[in-house]
Motif scaffolding. Structure first.
Motif, PDB file in Angstrom:
ATOM      1  N   ALA A 174     -29.659  22.364  -7.942  1.00 42.23           N
ATOM      2  CA  ALA A 174     -30.904  23.027  -7.551  1.00 42.23           C
ATOM      3  C   ALA A 174     -31.483  24.002  -8.580  1.00 42.23           C
ATOM      4  O   ALA A 174     -32.694  23.984  -8.833  1.00 42.23           O
ATOM      5  N   PRO A 175     -30.692  24.885  -9.208  1.00 44.03           N
ATOM      6  CA  PRO A 175     -31.258  25.843 -10.158  1.00 44.03           C
ATOM      7  C   PRO A 175     -31.951  25.191 -11.356  1.00 44.03           C
ATOM      8  O   PRO A 175     -32.780  25.817 -12.017  1.00 44.03           O
ATOM      9  N   TYR A 176     -31.599  23.942 -11.634  1.00 42.77           N
ATOM     10  CA  TYR A 176     -32.146  23.256 -12.798  1.00 42.77           C
ATOM     11  C   TYR A 176     -33.320  22.333 -12.460  1.00 42.77           C
ATOM     12  O   TYR A 176     -33.974  21.810 -13.363  1.00 42.77           O
ATOM     13  N   THR A 178     -36.582  22.099 -11.890  1.00 42.93           N
ATOM     14  CA  THR A 178     -37.886  22.753 -12.000  1.00 42.93           C
ATOM     15  C   THR A 178     -38.988  21.748 -11.696  1.00 42.93           C
ATOM     16  O   THR A 178     -38.752  20.530 -11.652  1.00 42.93           O
TER      17      THR A 178
END
Length: 227
Positions: A174-176, A178
């Motif tokens: 998820a954090p990656y 974009t």
């Protein structure tokens, strides 16, 4: 956590079974027309994804690198062999199961909806996107299976593996994810759908499954800072 992915897979299986049964009641000239319509829809869907790319160079490089990887591993050949094995087991004739399996696997896995659904399930333990996708995939499976046969239901296996894996890895992924990455991954997937449609329409035979690795290349290209 995997409820959404499992529901999606089950919907495809059920839709495929219903479509296969219904297809036997449809005259061949009608089923041929339905199949052409579906192939055109796949083409239009692919174009819609592809034109949203903000940097077409990312898509081009991803396809080249992904294609080289896919050809080396021969993903298409392995999927065809799996389809052939199932077809032999079911004692059916023709090339229906392998082609339907490869085609619908790509259709159901390509696009941002599968990624977003998996992230929602994995992080929030909510499955609204997966349920919506299950309905869409289940209904489309009916139409695809009515002309392509039971091989459509077989695509539920890679769909479950793909979305289930993303769900389990959601916290890391998820954090990656974009907006830029989602756009380019979807655009690359769109080109795969265009290639699939051209192959299905007998315009140009392409081993589209060998291009599947291209879907992850944009992630590395963008995160590396090259683009």
């Amino acid at each position: 956590m995997l409820t959404g992915a499992i529901t999606n897979a089950v919907a495809i299986v059920i839709g495929g079974i219903i479509g296969t049964k219904a297809g036997k009641l449809i005259p061949k000239r009608h089923s041929d027309l339905i199949l052409v319509c579906l192939e055109i829809v796949v083409l239009v869907l692919g174009i819609g994804f592809a034109i949203k790319s903000a940097n077409i160079l990312i898509v081009v490089i991803s396809l080249v690198i992904g294609g080289l990887i896919g050809e080396s591993v021969d993903i298409d050949g392995r999927m065809q062999k799996l389809g052939d094995a199932v077809q032999k087991k079911l004692k059916t004739e023709g090339a229906g199961i392998p082609s339907a399996f490869v085609a619908t696997t790509l259709i159901y896995c390509v696009g941002s909806m599968a990624i977003l659904a998996s992230i929602e399930s994995g992080i929030q333990n909510q499955h609204s996107i997966h349920y919506a996708k299950a309905i869409i995939d289940g209904l489309s499976a009916i139409f695809f299976a009515s002309t392509m046969g039971i091989g459509v239901s077989l695509s539920a296996v890679p769909v479950l593996l793909y979305q289930g894996t993303l769900t389990l890895l959601a916290g890391f992924v998820a954090p990656y994810v974009t907006n830029e990455i989602m756009t380019e991954v979807s655009a690359t997937g769109g080109v795969l759908l265009i290639a699939l449609a051209l192959s299905m329409l007998d315009i140009k035979k392409i081993k589209v499954a060998n291009l599947i690795p291209a879907l992850i290349v944009p992630v590395f290209l963008i995160l590396s800072g090259l683009f």
